[in-house]
Design a protein around this motif. Structure first.
Motif, short mmCIF file in Angstrom:
data_model
loop_
_atom_site.label_atom_id
_atom_site.label_comp_id
_atom_site.label_asym_id
_atom_site.label_seq_id
_atom_site.Cartn_x
_atom_site.Cartn_y
_atom_site.Cartn_z
N SER A 26 -25.34 8.28 15.27
CA SER A 26 -24.46 7.30 14.64
C SER A 26 -25.32 6.15 14.11
O SER A 26 -26.28 5.72 14.75
N LEU A 27 -24.98 5.68 12.94
CA LEU A 27 -25.74 4.61 12.31
C LEU A 27 -25.03 3.28 12.50
O LEU A 27 -23.81 3.21 12.50
N MET A 28 -25.81 2.24 12.63
CA MET A 28 -25.25 0.90 12.75
C MET A 28 -25.23 0.28 11.36
O MET A 28 -26.06 0.63 10.52
N ASP A 29 -24.27 -0.58 11.12
CA ASP A 29 -24.23 -1.18 9.78
C ASP A 29 -25.35 -2.20 9.61
O ASP A 29 -25.94 -2.69 10.58
N LEU A 30 -25.65 -2.51 8.36
CA LEU A 30 -26.77 -3.40 8.05
C LEU A 30 -26.59 -4.81 8.59
O LEU A 30 -27.56 -5.46 8.97
N SER A 42 -29.29 -6.41 11.03
CA SER A 42 -29.90 -7.67 10.62
C SER A 42 -29.78 -8.71 11.74
O SER A 42 -30.74 -9.44 12.01
N MET A 43 -28.61 -8.77 12.40
CA MET A 43 -28.41 -9.71 13.51
C MET A 43 -29.39 -9.43 14.65
O MET A 43 -30.00 -10.34 15.19
N ILE A 44 -29.53 -8.16 15.00
CA ILE A 44 -30.44 -7.77 16.08
C ILE A 44 -31.88 -8.14 15.72
O ILE A 44 -32.60 -8.73 16.53
N LEU A 45 -32.29 -7.80 14.50
CA LEU A 45 -33.66 -8.09 14.09
C LEU A 45 -33.92 -9.60 14.03
O LEU A 45 -35.00 -10.06 14.40
N LYS A 46 -32.92 -10.35 13.60
CA LYS A 46 -33.07 -11.82 13.55
C LYS A 46 -33.22 -12.38 14.97
O LYS A 46 -34.07 -13.22 15.23
N LEU A 47 -32.40 -11.88 15.87
CA LEU A 47 -32.45 -12.32 17.27
C LEU A 47 -33.80 -11.98 17.89
O LEU A 47 -34.41 -12.81 18.57
N TYR A 83 -26.29 -1.46 20.80
CA TYR A 83 -27.54 -1.80 20.13
C TYR A 83 -28.77 -1.33 20.90
O TYR A 83 -29.88 -1.43 20.41
N TYR A 84 -28.55 -0.84 22.13
CA TYR A 84 -29.69 -0.46 22.97
C TYR A 84 -30.63 0.56 22.30
O TYR A 84 -31.85 0.39 22.38
N PRO A 85 -30.12 1.61 21.63
CA PRO A 85 -31.06 2.56 21.01
C PRO A 85 -32.03 1.87 20.03
O PRO A 85 -33.22 2.19 20.02
N MET A 86 -31.53 0.93 19.25
CA MET A 86 -32.39 0.21 18.31
C MET A 86 -33.38 -0.69 19.04
O MET A 86 -34.56 -0.73 18.73
N VAL A 87 -32.88 -1.41 20.05
CA VAL A 87 -33.73 -2.31 20.84
C VAL A 87 -34.82 -1.49 21.54
O VAL A 87 -35.99 -1.86 21.52
N LYS A 88 -34.43 -0.37 22.13
CA LYS A 88 -35.38 0.49 22.83
C LYS A 88 -36.47 0.98 21.89
O LYS A 88 -37.65 1.01 22.23
N GLU A 89 -36.07 1.35 20.68
CA GLU A 89 -37.03 1.82 19.66
C GLU A 89 -38.04 0.72 19.33
O GLU A 89 -39.24 0.97 19.25
N ILE A 90 -37.57 -0.51 19.19
CA ILE A 90 -38.46 -1.64 18.89
C ILE A 90 -39.41 -1.89 20.06
O ILE A 90 -40.61 -2.06 19.88
N LEU A 91 -38.87 -1.87 21.28
CA LEU A 91 -39.67 -2.20 22.46
C LEU A 91 -40.80 -1.22 22.71
O LEU A 91 -41.85 -1.59 23.23
N GLN A 92 -40.61 0.03 22.33
CA GLN A 92 -41.66 1.01 22.62
C GLN A 92 -42.91 0.79 21.78
O GLN A 92 -43.96 1.36 22.04
#
Length: 114
Positions: free
Chosen positions: A4-8, A12-17, A83-92
């Protein structure tokens, strides 16, 4: 099976945070260790209100969660967050931050609120 895809807007909110170095470091630490505000105050050498503000922003988006232990609030990474899948991807892609907690332990300041 398609992921499943998250909307932009949310991405954007996650990346800004997480674009803030302090918040990004907090989330990386919380990936492997639960922490209280007092530990982050020592790690970042900043005020309790500033740390609480960072944690509130992360909590408002559901990236971190809190649990009360006695009079203390302990923060952890919210692995149930959408949002955890995206956060997890960034953290690795980030270096381990355990040395910051080890330094606290050596100073006798780890979980100084208990």
């Amino acid at each position: 099976m398609q992921k499943s895809l998250m909307d932009l807007t949310n991405a954007s909110m996650i990346l800004k945070l997480l674009g803030d170095k302090t918040r990004l470091t907090m989330v990386k630490i919380l990936e492997s260790h639960d922490c209280c505000v007092c530990e982050f105050v020592e790690i970042f050498k900043t005020s309790q209100p500033a740390i609480s503000q960072h944690l509130r922003k992360l909590k408002d988006l559901g990236i971190v969660k809190e649990a009360r232990r006695g009079q203390w609030i302990i923060y952890s990474l919210n692995k149930e967050s959408e949002y955890y899948p995206m956060v997890k991807e960034i953290l690795q892609h980030l270096p381990n931050q355990d040395f910051k907690l080890q330094a606290l332990e050596e100073q006798g300041l780890r979980i100084s609120c208990e």
